[in-house]
Design an enzyme around this catalytic site. Sequence first.
Site, PDB file in Angstrom:
ATOM      1  CE  LYS A 239      -1.572   2.259   3.510  1.00  0.00           C
ATOM      2  NZ  LYS A 239      -1.516   3.785   3.180  1.00  0.00           N
TER       3      LYS A 239
ATOM      4  N   GLY B 255       7.519   4.542   8.076  1.00  0.00           N
ATOM      5  CA  GLY B 255       6.615   6.003   8.297  1.00  0.00           C
ATOM      6  C   GLY B 255       7.285   6.640   9.537  1.00  0.00           C
ATOM      7  CB  SER B 256       5.445   8.931  11.641  1.00  0.00           C
ATOM      8  OG  SER B 256       4.226   8.384  11.735  1.00  0.00           O
TER       9      SER B 256
ATOM     10  CB  THR C 114       2.121   5.682  11.868  1.00  0.00           C
ATOM     11  OG1 THR C 114       1.779   7.069  11.761  1.00  0.00           O
ATOM     12  CG2 THR C 114       1.143   4.694  11.269  1.00  0.00           C
ATOM     13  N   GLY C 115       4.292   3.887  13.681  1.00  0.00           N
ATOM     14  CA  GLY C 115       4.987   2.656  13.916  1.00  0.00           C
ATOM     15  C   GLY C 115       4.287   1.929  15.335  1.00  0.00           C
TER      16      GLY C 115
ATOM     17  CD  GLU D 122      14.338   0.795   8.321  1.00  0.00           C
ATOM     18  OE1 GLU D 122      14.742   1.976   9.177  1.00  0.00           O
ATOM     19  OE2 GLU D 122      15.154  -0.201   8.300  1.00  0.00           O
TER      20      GLU D 122
ATOM     21  CB  CYS E 230      13.799   8.703   7.513  1.00  0.00           C
ATOM     22  SG  CYS E 230      14.753   7.591   6.404  1.00  0.00           S
TER      23      CYS E 230
ATOM     24  CD  GLU F  11      11.165  12.716  11.292  1.00  0.00           C
ATOM     25  OE1 GLU F  11      10.057  12.366  11.734  1.00  0.00           O
ATOM     26  OE2 GLU F  11      11.936  12.042  10.519  1.00  0.00           O
TER      27      GLU F  11
HETATM   28  P1  NAD Z   1       2.992   8.028   8.216  1.00  0.00           P
HETATM   29  O1  NAD Z   1       3.300   7.360   9.426  1.00  0.00           O
HETATM   30  O2  NAD Z   1       1.914   9.079   8.666  1.00  0.00           O
HETATM   31  O3  NAD Z   1       2.672   7.113   7.309  1.00  0.00           O
HETATM   32  C1  NAD Z   1       3.214   6.173   6.665  1.00  0.00           C
HETATM   33  C2  NAD Z   1       2.309   5.134   5.920  1.00  0.00           C
HETATM   34  O4  NAD Z   1       1.434   4.647   6.980  1.00  0.00           O
HETATM   35  C3  NAD Z   1       1.564   5.706   4.808  1.00  0.00           C
HETATM   36  O5  NAD Z   1       1.060   4.702   3.805  1.00  0.00           O
HETATM   37  C4  NAD Z   1      -0.097   5.822   5.634  1.00  0.00           C
HETATM   38  O6  NAD Z   1      -1.143   5.757   4.971  1.00  0.00           O
HETATM   39  C5  NAD Z   1       0.281   4.710   6.508  1.00  0.00           C
HETATM   40  N1  NAD Z   1      -0.619   4.581   7.749  1.00  0.00           N
HETATM   41  C6  NAD Z   1      -0.912   5.747   8.594  1.00  0.00           C
HETATM   42  N2  NAD Z   1      -1.558   5.374   9.642  1.00  0.00           N
HETATM   43  C7  NAD Z   1      -1.529   4.277   9.776  1.00  0.00           C
HETATM   44  C8  NAD Z   1      -1.924   3.227  10.771  1.00  0.00           C
HETATM   45  N3  NAD Z   1      -2.465   3.522  11.911  1.00  0.00           N
HETATM   46  N4  NAD Z   1      -1.521   1.917  10.484  1.00  0.00           N
HETATM   47  C9  NAD Z   1      -0.861   1.464   9.323  1.00  0.00           C
HETATM   48  N5  NAD Z   1      -0.547   2.222   8.316  1.00  0.00           N
HETATM   49  C10 NAD Z   1      -0.897   3.717   8.655  1.00  0.00           C
HETATM   50  O7  NAD Z   1       4.398   8.586   8.016  1.00  0.00           O
HETATM   51  P2  NAD Z   1       4.546   9.762   6.648  1.00  0.00           P
HETATM   52  O8  NAD Z   1       3.972  11.058   7.265  1.00  0.00           O
HETATM   53  O9  NAD Z   1       3.877   9.103   5.340  1.00  0.00           O
HETATM   54  O10 NAD Z   1       6.168   9.571   6.370  1.00  0.00           O
HETATM   55  C11 NAD Z   1       6.869  10.459   7.188  1.00  0.00           C
HETATM   56  C12 NAD Z   1       7.643   9.816   8.377  1.00  0.00           C
HETATM   57  O11 NAD Z   1       8.398   8.541   7.619  1.00  0.00           O
HETATM   58  C13 NAD Z   1       8.665  10.369   9.003  1.00  0.00           C
HETATM   59  O12 NAD Z   1       8.718  10.466  10.405  1.00  0.00           O
HETATM   60  C14 NAD Z   1       9.933   9.982   8.574  1.00  0.00           C
HETATM   61  O13 NAD Z   1      11.105  10.138   9.291  1.00  0.00           O
HETATM   62  C15 NAD Z   1       9.672   8.642   8.311  1.00  0.00           C
HETATM   63  N6  NAD Z   1      10.389   7.807   7.486  1.00  0.00           N
HETATM   64  C16 NAD Z   1      11.270   6.826   7.769  1.00  0.00           C
HETATM   65  C17 NAD Z   1      12.244   6.189   7.058  1.00  0.00           C
HETATM   66  C18 NAD Z   1      13.176   5.047   7.440  1.00  0.00           C
HETATM   67  O14 NAD Z   1      13.652   4.375   6.690  1.00  0.00           O
HETATM   68  N7  NAD Z   1      13.401   4.859   8.776  1.00  0.00           N
HETATM   69  C19 NAD Z   1      12.085   6.362   5.562  1.00  0.00           C
HETATM   70  C20 NAD Z   1      11.364   7.245   5.238  1.00  0.00           C
HETATM   71  C21 NAD Z   1      10.530   8.096   6.030  1.00  0.00           C
END
Ligand code: NAD
Length: 475
Positions: free
Chosen positions: A172, A223-224, A227-228, A245, A279, A375
Site C-alpha cells: 500500500k 513511516g513515522s 504510526t509505528g 523503519e 528520514c 523531527e
Molecule cells: P506516516 O506514519 O503518517 O504514514 C506512513 C504510511 O503509513 C502511509 O502509507 C500511511 O497511509 C500509513 N498509515 C497511517 N496510519 C496508519 C496506521 N494507523 N496503521 C497502518 N498504516 C498507517 O508517515 P509519513 O508522514 O507518510 O512519512 C513521514 C515519516 O516517515 C517521517 O517520520 C520519516 O522520518 C519516516 N520515514 C522513515 C524512513 C526510514 O527508513 N526510517 C524512511 C522514510 C520516512
Amino acid sequence: MDQDNYSFEMTIAGAAVSTDRDLDVRNPATGEVFAQVPDAGQAELDAAVDAATGAFVDWKARPIDERRQCLVAAAEAIEANAAELASLFTREQGRPLPGAQAEIHGAAYWLRSTTKLDLPVDVTEDSDTRRIEVHHVPLGVVCAIVPWNFPVLLASWKIAPALLAGNTMVLKPSPFTPLCTLRIGELLRDVFPPGVLNIISGGDALGPMMTAHPGFAKISFTGSTATGRKVMENAARDLKRITLELGGNDAAIVLPDIDVDVVAEQLFEGAFSNTAQICVATKRLFIHEDIYDRLRDKLHALAQEAVVGDGSQQGSRFGPIQNEPQYRRVMAMLDQAKENGLTLLQGRDVPEKGYFVPLTLVDNPPDDDPVVTQEAFGPILPLLKFNDIDDVVARANDTEYGLAGAVWSNDVEQATAIAHRLDTGTVWINQNLQSTPFTPLAGAKQSGFGQENGQGGLLEFTTPKAIYIPKAPAA
Ligand code: NAD
C-alpha cells in the site's frame, strides 16, 4: 501516457481492479487535484490477501533463481518506462525531475542488486551420526506500507527482499503518493505470477485494516514513529513479524579542522535534499564555535541562491512540501520558532501557490526548543554551537531517535572515534544520505525495529527452520 486522462487501477491477482469510491490526488506544487485512485476497503483487501495466499504455495517452491529472474525483469520494466514514471513522480511527489529520475532508477537498481543476495543454509553440526541444517524459509504474505517521501524507492526496498525470499505481498503506498506505485503494479502484471505482488490504494482507514488482517504473516512498515507504535500494537494480536523503519532527528557534528568552503554545499544538500523530507536528513547541525559564523553565513548564502519551485520547471532545485497536512505542521513549527524569539535565516521567496516553505536556518536555538527536539520533516535546520567533544556527543545522543548521524573532520581517525559514540544505526563520515542494498539500515532506539537491506534485511523476511538429518537409517 496522457496523465490527465489516465485511470489508475490497483493490481490484485495480476488483474486491474477499481472501486466505486475514489480518492483525489493533488499536485503539491499547485495544490490542485489531478488524478483519482481507487479507495480500497475490506473487500478489496481480503481479495488481495487471498490472491497473495494462493500464490505463495507456488512462489515459495520455485527455485530462487526463477524468483531472481522475475526481479531482474521487474527492474527492466521500470527502466523501460523511467521517463514516464519520473514525470508522473514529479507531479505527485513534487520533487524536481532529476531527483525523480534518480528515484525511479534507484528502485530498479535495488530490485536488480538485491538478487545478488542469497539465502544461506547454515550447518550447525555435521558429525558421524547426524547433520543439522538451518534453512531460512519464507513467512507467507507480507503487508508492505510505504510513506510519501520516497514512495517508489522505499517500495523497492520491501518488494525485492520479500519476494526474493519466497514471500508474496500486498503493498500500500501513501494516499498522498499512490500513482507511480499503481502504475508500476500495472507494468509488472505480466512479470510476476498473478497474486505474487498485489498493489492496493486507499485512505486513512486502509493501513490499520491491513495491520489487523490475520492473513498477513509479516508487516514491513516505513513511516513515522507515532504510526509505528500503532502498527506494533496491531501486530501483537497474532504475533505478526514486523520491521519498522521510523522517524529520525539526525545530528551532524562538524569539527573545526574542516574546510568550510569545501563542505558547506554537502552539508546543505544533506539537510535540504528532497526539501528536507528524508528520514536520514541532517536535522540538527552541530558546528564547532571556531567555524560557526563562517559556516552559518555560507549555508545562508546557499539557501538564498537555491530556487524552491515547481519541480516540473527547469531551474527548481527544491520542490514543495509533499502534502497539505505536512505543510501545515512545518508552517506551525516556523510560527512557533518566531514566537519563541529564535533567529531565522531564510532563503529566497517561494511561490505563493502550492505547499512551499522557504529554506530556513535557525541560528543557535536552545537545545530544548521544539525546533531542535522534534523531527521537522521540512526545511527548518537548527544550527547549534559547541566547543567540547564529550558535550556535543551527549547532546547529539539526547533524543528518543537513533536513525543516522554524521561526523565531518579531516581527522578521519578522530571522526571514526566519535562515530562509535553516536547511538544510531548508521554514521557517515564526511558524507551523508548514503545507503546500499548490501548495508543494513536499522534505526536504534525509537527510530525502528529490525532492519532493511543487506543480508540481515533479507533474513527478516524468513524464519529459521532447523532440520536434523541422521546419517544412518532409523534403527
Ligand atoms: P506516516 O506514519 O503518517 O504514514 C506512513 C504510511 O503509513 C502511509 O502509507 C500511511 O497511509 C500509513 N498509515 C497511517 N496510519 C496508519 C496506521 N494507523 N496503521 C497502518 N498504516 C498507517 O508517515 P509519513 O508522514 O507518510 O512519512 C513521514 C515519516 O516517515 C517521517 O517520520 C520519516 O522520518 C519516516 N520515514 C522513515 C524512513 C526510514 O527508513 N526510517 C524512511 C522514510 C520516512
